[in-house]
Scaffold this motif. Structure first.
Motif, mmCIF file in Angstrom:
data_model
loop_
_atom_site.group_PDB
_atom_site.id
_atom_site.type_symbol
_atom_site.label_atom_id
_atom_site.label_comp_id
_atom_site.label_asym_id
_atom_site.label_seq_id
_atom_site.Cartn_x
_atom_site.Cartn_y
_atom_site.Cartn_z
ATOM 1 N N GLN A 161 0.853 -1.181 0.000
ATOM 2 C CA GLN A 161 0.000 0.000 0.000
ATOM 3 C C GLN A 161 0.893 1.236 0.000
ATOM 4 O O GLN A 161 1.791 1.355 0.823
ATOM 5 N N SER A 200 15.769 2.130 2.731
ATOM 6 C CA SER A 200 15.066 0.862 2.924
ATOM 7 C C SER A 200 13.755 0.901 2.144
ATOM 8 O O SER A 200 13.262 1.985 1.812
ATOM 9 N N PRO A 201 13.156 -0.274 1.867
ATOM 10 C CA PRO A 201 11.851 -0.272 1.204
ATOM 11 C C PRO A 201 10.824 0.567 1.959
ATOM 12 O O PRO A 201 10.041 1.285 1.354
ATOM 13 N N ALA A 202 10.872 0.499 3.288
ATOM 14 C CA ALA A 202 9.885 1.250 4.086
ATOM 15 C C ALA A 202 10.042 2.748 3.870
ATOM 16 O O ALA A 202 9.055 3.477 3.719
ATOM 17 N N ARG A 203 11.287 3.229 3.852
ATOM 18 C CA ARG A 203 11.519 4.665 3.661
ATOM 19 C C ARG A 203 11.117 5.071 2.246
ATOM 20 O O ARG A 203 10.562 6.141 2.035
ATOM 21 N N ILE A 205 8.839 3.697 0.398
ATOM 22 C CA ILE A 205 7.375 3.726 0.329
ATOM 23 C C ILE A 205 6.838 4.997 0.995
ATOM 24 O O ILE A 205 5.902 5.625 0.507
ATOM 25 N N ALA A 206 7.479 5.379 2.112
ATOM 26 C CA ALA A 206 7.036 6.607 2.806
ATOM 27 C C ALA A 206 7.220 7.820 1.898
ATOM 28 O O ALA A 206 6.369 8.712 1.859
#
Lengths: 214, 150
Positions: A161, A200-203, A205-206
């Protein structure tokens, strides 16, 4: 028994030691800079004991500024067709009317060293708009492209998402990390592609989600 | 006060970053959490009343930032955090611990903090910290021993 416990403790400690490998690279100046921006952004005057009249004047000024910013933001949004949600602390990278807030320490660049979507993945696609890129002093790099194609997303990518839309991210162990964001108004064949090293993937995506607030 | 925060930052950055990364689930988020926590501490320094250690006050902010980073990641990303994947590769069954047990373990091991400082950061008593840590290590030791025996 005690000897066994000691051995197990040492083994446990060695596993914990291998678990987290991180090199702190942040400078104190970055912290102070972020604190200044937090104060400005939140209009926080914590700890400052000012006369009530001055506080009221400042409050009125802030309300007026927020009103102006809101009006300007709406105008920009209606012109560009994109959305803006600030989650990072760095500058904004914009492409095709979508505005993404970068992490602190990143600066926009025309450096072509950032990996490209086409060459990195070898997927057939049409690049719809000239790319944008940003880099950090610590070697991080992010490239943003707007592409179209029916088989742009590699088969191993995971669905995620991204704010109010959907994206596909390559494995967390892959470098660079690539995120394919479906452009909601254009359908599933059009993607904003973010290719990053040092994030990172999380960053990542953010960063992308800041253009697609839920 | 800012000078003291800067000194703490320079002295403890590595330890805090490791602990924050372990709590947040990935290294990048750990770095960001520490930076954000110290920036918040600079902004809110007027609220520190000097009733306890400055380090414990800052650590509480670091832990909260790391928790926020972990939750934010979990909301946005379906993939398990990189550190959870690494634990799995290493055969370290962190998932059998509770969230509180993991936090105490990480703060004690990576940040090398005493029970009192951890207790203040997590808003629990030092005795509880000791008990949680002992249980967490015992649980992991037992799981590792059983794994080796298999």
């Amino acid at each position: 028994m005690r000897e066994n416990l000691s051995h197990e403790d040492a083994y446990l400690d060695s596993l914990l030691d291998q678990l987290v490998r991180v090199e702190p690279t942040l400078a104190w100046d970055d912290v102070v800079d972020l604190a200044r921006r937090m104060r400005r952004t939140r209009g926080s005057l914590v700890g400052a004991k000012r006369p009530r009249l001055l506080a009221l004047v400042l409050l009125a000024a802030i309300v007026a500024l927020v009103g102006l910013a809101f009006t300007a933001g709406r105008a920009e949004h209606s012109q560009a067709g994109g959305q803006h949600h600030r989650v990072g602390h760095g500058p904004t990278i914009s492409l095709s009317g979508y505005h993404m807030r970068l992490p602190a320490g990143y600066q926009l660049t025309r450096d072509q060293a950032c990996p490209r979507a086409g060459t990195a993945l070898g997927q057939p696609m049409t690049v719809l708009q000239s790319w944008k890129a940003a880099a950090s002093a610590s070697g991080g790099c992010l490239r943003l492209e707007f592409v179209a194609g029916t088989s742009v997303v590699p088969s191993g990518a995971s669905s995620v998402q991204v704010g109010s839309t959907t994206g596909y991210v390559t494995s967390s162990s892959a470098s660079p990390v690539t995120l394919y964001v479906v452009v909601p108004s254009l359908g599933s064949d059009h993607y904003l592609v973010l290719i990053a090293t040092g994030l990172s993937p999380a960053r990542l995506i953010a960063v992308a989600a800041s253009a697609f607030p839920s | 006060m800012v000078d003291e925060l800067e000194a703490l930052y320079r002295q403890r950055l590595g330890a805090y970053t490791r602990a924050a990364a372990a709590i947040a689930g990935d290294e990048e988020s750990g770095r960001d959490a520490v930076q954000e926590a110290f920036a918040k501490a600079v902004c809110k320094r007027g609220r520190f009343r000097g009733e306890g250690l400055l380090e414990a006050w800052v650590l509480r902010i670091v832990v909260n930032s790391a928790r926020d980073a972990r939750r934010s990641r979990a909301r946005r990303l379906e993939l398990p955090p990189p550190i959870a994947l690494r634990a799995e590769e290493l055969g370290l069954p962190l998932e059998i611990l509770t969230e509180r047990q993991r936090e105490v373990l990480f703060l004690h091991y990576y940040a090398d903090l005493d029970y009192a400082t951890i207790a203040h950061a997590l808003a629990i008593s030092p005795g509880t910290v000791g008990a949680i840590l002992s249980t967490a290590r015992q649980t992991l030791r037992k799981a590792l021993t059983e794994e080796v025996a298999r």
